[in-house]
Scaffold this motif. Structure first.
Motif, PDB file in Angstrom:
ATOM      1  N   ILE A   1      11.434 -94.554 -61.891  1.00  0.00           N
ATOM      2  CA  ILE A   1      12.143 -94.338 -60.621  1.00  0.00           C
ATOM      3  C   ILE A   1      13.370 -95.241 -60.568  1.00  0.00           C
ATOM      4  O   ILE A   1      14.475 -94.793 -60.239  1.00  0.00           O
ATOM      5  CB  ILE A   1      11.206 -94.597 -59.415  1.00  0.00           C
ATOM      6  N   ALA A   2      13.184 -96.513 -60.951  1.00  0.00           N
ATOM      7  CA  ALA A   2      14.310 -97.458 -60.931  1.00  0.00           C
ATOM      8  C   ALA A   2      15.434 -96.994 -61.847  1.00  0.00           C
ATOM      9  O   ALA A   2      16.611 -96.973 -61.443  1.00  0.00           O
ATOM     10  CB  ALA A   2      13.822 -98.851 -61.325  1.00  0.00           C
ATOM     11  N   SER A   3      15.092 -96.581 -63.067  1.00  0.00           N
ATOM     12  CA  SER A   3      16.157 -96.185 -63.996  1.00  0.00           C
ATOM     13  C   SER A   3      16.812 -94.885 -63.556  1.00  0.00           C
ATOM     14  O   SER A   3      18.034 -94.733 -63.651  1.00  0.00           O
ATOM     15  CB  SER A   3      15.653 -96.113 -65.443  1.00  0.00           C
ATOM     16  N   GLU A   4      16.041 -93.945 -63.006  1.00  0.00           N
ATOM     17  CA  GLU A   4      16.635 -92.677 -62.535  1.00  0.00           C
ATOM     18  C   GLU A   4      17.566 -92.916 -61.342  1.00  0.00           C
ATOM     19  O   GLU A   4      18.621 -92.285 -61.232  1.00  0.00           O
ATOM     20  CB  GLU A   4      15.538 -91.677 -62.154  1.00  0.00           C
ATOM     21  N   LEU A   5      17.184 -93.831 -60.449  1.00  0.00           N
ATOM     22  CA  LEU A   5      18.067 -94.176 -59.317  1.00  0.00           C
ATOM     23  C   LEU A   5      19.346 -94.819 -59.851  1.00  0.00           C
ATOM     24  O   LEU A   5      20.460 -94.476 -59.416  1.00  0.00           O
ATOM     25  CB  LEU A   5      17.360 -95.132 -58.352  1.00  0.00           C
TER      26      LEU A   5
END
Lengths: 261, 261
Positions: free
Chosen positions: A166-170
């Protein structure tokens, strides 16, 4: 490029969640960060503890939780309820105007149920899209988004989703609009040359050094997917990635691993 | 006055939350409502069930839950986590761009811990202020806010808060800006002349009739605080209040009790 505003995307792991004193210090440091920021938190041990207390046996395959319907209920309760709302209340006490989200809220993160040829992961989602326009609007009116690791499929189903992803996609989704630094805060001071020695932090990492260290088998197996993920994010526009203890947020010169292309 | 936009504030009780089929029908009807709307949901029986399964004994005084630290943990999990996020995921499947909130999120609802001379209610909050400007902004960009009955004191403490009160406080806070209808959906088709006869719905109620019915003791004791609360909301600017089964949302002519000054 130089006119882009900065955005800090910060992921904290279970070690911080599970330790009230550490969490308090982290939230104080997080509140002090100026400019735009997004927080993503993992789950820690409380979901497993709760599952046990109601008689569920957690299952893991390749380091990922296998999420049946009852376990999904537990992780939604703990991640989106208990952990997320307590973080929000603490941030509000620091005058940080935080809002807590699952991916279902505002359709901010849509995922699809993982379809694997041999393993049934259950209600686990892989991120498909980020509602960047709505998040940008929220950031522009002073909201600090705080995500738990729950998303949805837009057909009514909540899904358990890896918080690192989630962090990397954001971070990737915002790299067109902002100069994004992605920060992974965990229990170690950074990526280590020697996994037994906390003083052996690799301060600067690039693709060349990473290849070399993988070849020499100097990098621990659990670190490889994390770092592969980092280089993927950098190749998709994220400016810089920092990995280390959460005190890396306190100042620019704190010890941590900085990864750039 | 005639230029004010309409806002529907809708509170659903535990009877809908506890019945997946009813909840599904309600969320379908709720999604079909045009214009601005806010949903507030109670808790239902799952918090009590969860508390029992982990060995907590729920305590009630005057129909209100006494909330110690462990019970607060449970209601936060269930209300803000499990119930709220499942409602959001279902609304998103209906293309309703819902966002789930506790009062801590965006500092939307600030309360203070109840200070009672003889009874210690524990972590129970009485609403002090609503962040109307932020909620108006969210409504103006198409967000449908969905509140659970958890607020905060802005000093880091989450507080369990009566859902009916949250609904009326929201309705009052918006009555300057919008023409507000407050809808209380519960298990009965409306306020009844005879509490044993579901066909005896009082279709229209005003202050005069209410006084008369109270004098005649025709109104059930549990209904009195609810109705006092309704007349208080009307005196503070709420335009209209509807009480009844959730099918009152389906059309203007459904049987329910309509209360106006």
């Amino acid at each position: 490029m130089k006119n882009k505003k900065s955005l800090q995307v910060i992921k904290i792991g279970g070690n911080i969640i599970d330790n009230p004193k550490e969490l308090k210090q982290f939230l104080t440091d997080f509140s002090a960060i100026e400019g735009l920021k997004i927080l993503i938190h993992g789950g820690g041990k409380s979901a497993t503890k709760m599952a046990k207390s109601i008689g569920l046996l957690p299952q893991m395959i390749d380091g990922r939780r296998v999420t049946d319907a009852r376990m999904l209920d537990v992780v939604v309760m703990i991640y989106a309820g208990q952990i997320n709302k307590n973080i929000i209340a603490q941030l509000q006490a620091h005058n940080t105007n935080a809002m807590g989200f699952s991916g279902a809220d505002g359709n901010l993160i849509k995922s699809s149920k993982r379809d694997h040829p041999t393993i049934d992961y259950g209600f686990v989602g892989d991120v498909k899209s980020i509602n960047t326009p709505l998040l940008e609007t929220l950031l522009s009116i002073g909201i600090v988004p705080v995500f738990c690791a729950i998303t949805h499929d837009k057909d009514g189903q909540l899904l358990n989703t890896n918080a690192d992803t989630i962090a990397s996609e954001l971070a990737i989704a915002f790299s067109d609009v902002f100069e994004v630094t992605l920060n992974y805060c965990f229990e170690k001071p950074g990526v280590l040359f020697d996994s037994e020695d906390d003083c052996s932090v690799i301060l600067n990492m690039n693709a060349e050094l990473y290849s070399k260290l993988k070849e020499e088998k100097a990098i621990h197996s659990g670190m490889i997917p994390k770092l592969d993920n980092c280089f993927n994010s950098l190749s998709k526009g994220v400016k810089k990635i920092k990995i280390g203890h959460h005190n890396l947020l306190q100042n620019e010169n704190s010890v941590c691993t900085t990864i750039q292309l």
